[in-house]
Write a protein that holds these residues in place. Structure first.
Motif, short mmCIF file in Angstrom:
data_model
loop_
_atom_site.label_atom_id
_atom_site.label_comp_id
_atom_site.label_asym_id
_atom_site.label_seq_id
_atom_site.Cartn_x
_atom_site.Cartn_y
_atom_site.Cartn_z
N ARG A 292 0.83 -1.22 0.00
CA ARG A 292 0.00 0.00 0.00
C ARG A 292 0.86 1.26 0.00
O ARG A 292 0.58 2.21 -0.72
N ARG B 174 2.41 1.67 -3.45
CA ARG B 174 1.40 2.05 -4.43
C ARG B 174 1.04 3.53 -4.30
O ARG B 174 1.01 4.28 -5.30
N GLU B 175 0.77 3.97 -3.07
CA GLU B 175 0.39 5.37 -2.87
C GLU B 175 1.55 6.32 -3.17
O GLU B 175 1.35 7.41 -3.70
N TYR B 176 2.75 5.88 -2.86
CA TYR B 176 3.95 6.68 -3.14
C TYR B 176 4.13 6.86 -4.65
O TYR B 176 4.35 7.98 -5.14
N GLU C 104 1.89 6.47 -7.01
CA GLU C 104 0.74 7.12 -7.66
C GLU C 104 0.74 8.63 -7.46
O GLU C 104 0.01 9.35 -8.14
N THR C 105 1.54 9.10 -6.51
CA THR C 105 1.63 10.54 -6.26
C THR C 105 2.60 11.17 -7.26
O THR C 105 3.72 10.71 -7.43
N LYS D 229 2.83 11.70 5.65
CA LYS D 229 1.93 10.56 5.73
C LYS D 229 2.68 9.42 6.40
O LYS D 229 3.78 9.05 5.96
#
Length: 391
Positions: free
Chosen positions: A240, A243-245, A247-248, A389
């Motif tokens: 997760r 993925r979030e890293y 996608e930014t 985050k």
């Protein structure tokens, strides 16, 4: 318009044989914007330094407390009278105010005009003149744009080389034309200042005939940087986080050996580790396809924070620029964050590395998350937007 990131700094050359500079620049930043005041005291040395310091301090204090330009200039007019012998003001001044929403205000009194370089070319200001306290002041209101360079100089720059290497000095138009090249290259404000002062020093044959000051307010182009450091508290969150890293949007940096391994594993990419030490005190960098910079963690972060804090105090100093140009990972990290980053998004893993709890480690090196907080604070002091985050 979204909030602008304003990088403002200055540097000076003292007149030959003088220990004090007769020019004075005060830069104050707030949540609303940046105020830059330059004053050039009559003559040189101690007297000029006192006059310019007094002028800039009065202006900066009054403007920051909400005084009008009329009240401010009137106070200056009554505080610093005209020299009876020479019939000119004891101190000139320039006021540049830029709000975070782009609204700008410029006031000039007996100083070389402010130069705006936009898109690599000089852009003229629309001026209005008014007489305040017996002084003719030129005013302009404008809207700043990302990438703009607002350049303010003392007459030591425009008159550089007068009577020596150049008959009439460097000249306002010529200085503006010179600025187009470094500004077109999108160099940082300190680097542009350094290039101007280098030419001025050469025109003076190494012995400036007047105090020579350059100050720049650079509206940084928007650039987000994502920095991931520290594995998550729970390994199940690795995917997760990555993925979030990824996608930014923006540039991507990872700091730390375990973090780099997690990133490479989750992306299915190879982690290539270098064994070349650019600095014996800083571990070498590595590489992962698609990632802008891969560094070691604790030691690199600590050194990068030190470089950023030095920049905060002395942005236009030659030694500061030299520190950013070193080939080690800490310098590369600091250079990206200082010269390219307007928005820093930190992805911070909360897992504790047992090695960092070793009592033989210096206290400041034991907790990486604390270093990440310190990094965020250092960037916030530079006026960069910081978002954290945790995982």
């Amino acid at each position: 318009m979204d909030s602008l990131c304003i990088d403002a700094c200055y540097s000076s050359l003292n007149k030959k044989d003088e220990e004090l500079c007769g020019d004075r620049v005060l830069i104050t930043s707030s949540a609303d914007g940046t105020l830059l005041v330059l004053s050039d005291g009559l003559g040189s040395g101690v007297k000029a330094n006192i006059l310019s310091t007094l002028t800039s301090k009065i202006i900066s204090t009054m403007i920051n407390r909400g005084a009008t330009i009329e009240d401010t200039v009137d106070t200056i007019a009554h505080t610093l009278p005209v020299c009876k012998e020479r019939g000119i003001a004891y101190s000139t001044f320039m006021i540049l105010q830029i709000e975070k929403d782009g609204r700008g205000y410029l006031a000039e009194y007996d100083n070389p005009p402010c130069m705006l370089i936009r898109g690599g070319v000089p852009v003229p200001f629309a001026y209005k003149e008014k007489t305040i306290g017996g002084k003719l002041v030129r005013e302009s209101r404008f809207t700043a744009q990302r990438g703009d360079y607002f350049v303010i100089v003392s007459d030591g720059v425009t008159q550089a080389g007068m009577g020596e290497t150049l008959s009439f000095g460097w000249g306002e138009k010529e200085v503006a034309d010179f600025l187009c090249a470094p500004c077109s290259q999108k160099l940082s404000a300190p680097r542009v200042i350094g290039s101007v002062l280098e030419v001025a020093r050469e025109l003076y044959l190494g012995r400036p005939g007047d105090d020579t000051t350059v100050s720049i307010a650079h509206i940084l182009p928007e650039q987000q940087v994502c920095l991931f450091s520290g594995p998550p508290r729970h390994p199940a969150d690795d995917a997760r986080l990555v993925r979030e890293y990824m996608e930014t949007g923006g540039m991507h940096i990872v700091s730390g050996g375990t973090s780099s391994e997690i990133l490479a594993r989750e992306l299915g990419r190879k982690l290539e580790v270098s064994i070349d030490y650019a600095d014996s005190d800083i571990p070498p960098t590595a590489a992962i396809a698609g990632i802008d910079l891969v560094t070691e963690g604790v030691m690199t972060l600590k050194r990068a924070i030190e470089i950023i804090e030095t920049y905060t105090k002395l942005p236009a100093a030659a030694e500061t620029t030299a520190a950013l140009d070193r080939p080690d990972g800490a310098a590369k990290l600091a250079k990206i964050l200082i010269e390219r980053c307007t928005h820093l998004k930190l992805f911070i893993g909360k897992s504790v590395n047992p090695a960092h709890q070793n009592p033989d480690f210096p206290t400041e090196l034991r907790v990486k998350s604390r270093l990440m907080d310190d990094l965020g604070n250092a960037m916030a002091r530079l006026g960069r937007a910081v978002d954290k985050k945790y995982y």
